[in-house]
Design an enzyme around this catalytic site. Structure first.
Site, PDB file in Angstrom:
ATOM      1  CG  ASP A   1      -0.372  -0.145   2.507  1.00 21.77           C
ATOM      2  OD1 ASP A   1       0.874  -0.177   2.588  1.00 21.77           O
ATOM      3  OD2 ASP A   1      -1.115  -0.215   3.508  1.00 21.77           O
ATOM      4  CB  SER A   2       4.587   1.745  -0.076  1.00 23.21           C
ATOM      5  OG  SER A   2       4.840   0.562  -0.817  1.00 23.21           O
TER       6      SER A   2
ATOM      7  CG  ASP B   1       0.357  -4.098   2.050  1.00 22.39           C
ATOM      8  OD1 ASP B   1       0.505  -5.004   2.897  1.00 22.39           O
ATOM      9  OD2 ASP B   1       1.204  -3.202   1.852  1.00 22.39           O
TER      10      ASP B   1
ATOM     11  CE  LYS C   1       3.164  -6.120   3.781  1.00 22.07           C
ATOM     12  NZ  LYS C   1       2.668  -4.953   4.530  1.00 22.07           N
TER      13      LYS C   1
ATOM     14  CD  GLU D   1       0.335  -1.715   7.773  1.00 16.60           C
ATOM     15  OE1 GLU D   1      -0.093  -0.937   8.658  1.00 16.60           O
ATOM     16  OE2 GLU D   1       0.910  -1.324   6.745  1.00 16.60           O
TER      17      GLU D   1
ATOM     18  CD  GLU E   1       7.625  -0.462   7.792  1.00 14.80           C
ATOM     19  OE1 GLU E   1       6.678  -1.169   7.403  1.00 14.80           O
ATOM     20  OE2 GLU E   1       7.819   0.703   7.397  1.00 14.80           O
TER      21      GLU E   1
HETATM   22  O1  KIV Z   1       3.561  -1.150   1.671  1.00 11.86           O
HETATM   23  C1  KIV Z   1       4.761  -1.468   1.759  1.00 11.86           C
HETATM   24  O2  KIV Z   1       5.603  -1.090   0.937  1.00 11.86           O
HETATM   25  C2  KIV Z   1       5.169  -2.310   2.883  1.00 11.86           C
HETATM   26  C3  KIV Z   1       6.636  -2.551   3.053  1.00 11.86           C
HETATM   27  C4  KIV Z   1       7.280  -1.364   3.639  1.00 11.86           C
HETATM   28  C5  KIV Z   1       6.904  -3.774   3.842  1.00 11.86           C
HETATM   29  O3  KIV Z   1       4.353  -2.752   3.630  1.00 11.86           O
END
Ligand code: KIV
Length: 271
Positions: free
Chosen positions: A51-52, A90, A120, A122, A189
């Protein structure tokens, strides 16, 4: 140590074997077809459609605004490009917190509409019900502990997490919970290297670090950061393998100059 290029398809099972053999796992983020093709051909083990994308693709300040539809768009672009790596996506903010049924239906949409291999999420015990429900549908889940950017307004800062005893103890207990729930791997992280190493020793599933030292089972970086496309973001844990910001800027400056001076296109570059 083998680069594992002989593996035709990276699966969760392959990752588990890599941990047992002590072969480190490589993971990078990816959000689009062209870059994912390069990264996959280079032999990366996992592409994370993170989600980055909210930051590096869409220009938002945090990861929170990105939507499920947008994540599916990025994930399906990546899936069309790859032939070897495992693709993890994510679950975006707002799709899994506090409602395990919505978490499951979001995960199912990601898997069905993009063709991704895993999701994934969080968080630890506070989202365990969502994790279990997703796993019960046969969808592989990667956990994410330590600095969890979707909760940035709760933390108030992007500094190193779990430096204090209490938070470190919760992190270890969350990692064990995720393992016993059935997660196939965990991202840690921005936590102290010693703590990350302890977690990697105490759980049997692969632990992949970002800003968590090298005592873990693999590493992940945001592609735009490691390629030097973003240049204003410079945390201590980041190693830049290229300086594409400057290279791309120079290429564009040269193109502009050639267009203005009539140097481009020349006789050979026209019909
Ligand atoms: O969204 C992302 O890029 C991440 C990484 C920093 C692990 O979750």
């Amino acid at each position: 140590m083998s680069v594992h290029k002989d593996i035709k398809r990276v699966t969760t099972h392959v990752l588990q074997e890599m941990k047992f053999r002590g072969e480190k796992i490589s993971m990078l983020t990816g959000y689009d077809f062209s870059m994912a093709k390069i990264i996959d051909n280079a032999g990366i083990d996992i592409i994370l459609v993170g989600d980055s994308a909210s930051n590096v693709m869409a220009g938002h300040e945090t990861t929170r605004p990105i939507t499920l539809d947008q994540m599916i768009y990025h994930a399906s672009s990546v899936i069309r490009a790859i032939s070897r790596c495992l693709v993890v996506v994510d679950l975006p903010f707002g799709t899994d917190q506090g409602n395990s049924k919505e978490a499951l239906s979001s995960a199912i949409r990601i898997m069905k509409e993009s063709g991704a291999h895993a999701v994934k999420l969080e968080g630890g015990d506070e989202i365990l019900e969502s994790i279990k429900r997703i796993l019960s549908a046969g969808i592989p889940v990667m956990g994410h502990l330590g600095l969890t950017p979707q909760s940035i307004y709760k933390f108030g800062t992007y500094t190193v997490r779990a430096k204090e005893k209490e938070e470190a103890a919760k992190l270890i207990s969350d990692a064990k919970l995720l393992e016993s729930a059935g997660c196939f791997a965990i991202v840690l992280e921005k936590i102290p290297a010693k703590l990350a190493e302890k977690v990697a020793k105490e759980v049997k599933i692969p632990v992949i670090g970002i800003g968590a030292g090298n005592g873990v089972d693999g590493q992940v970086l945001v592609m735009h950061d490691m390629l030097g496309i973003t240049h204003e973001f410079s945390p201590r844990f980041l190693r830049r393998y290229a300086n594409l910001y400057d290279e791309i800027k120079l290429a564009v400056e040269n193109y502009i100059a050639d267009v203005k001076s009539l140097d481009f296109p020349n006789k050979k570059e026209q019909y």
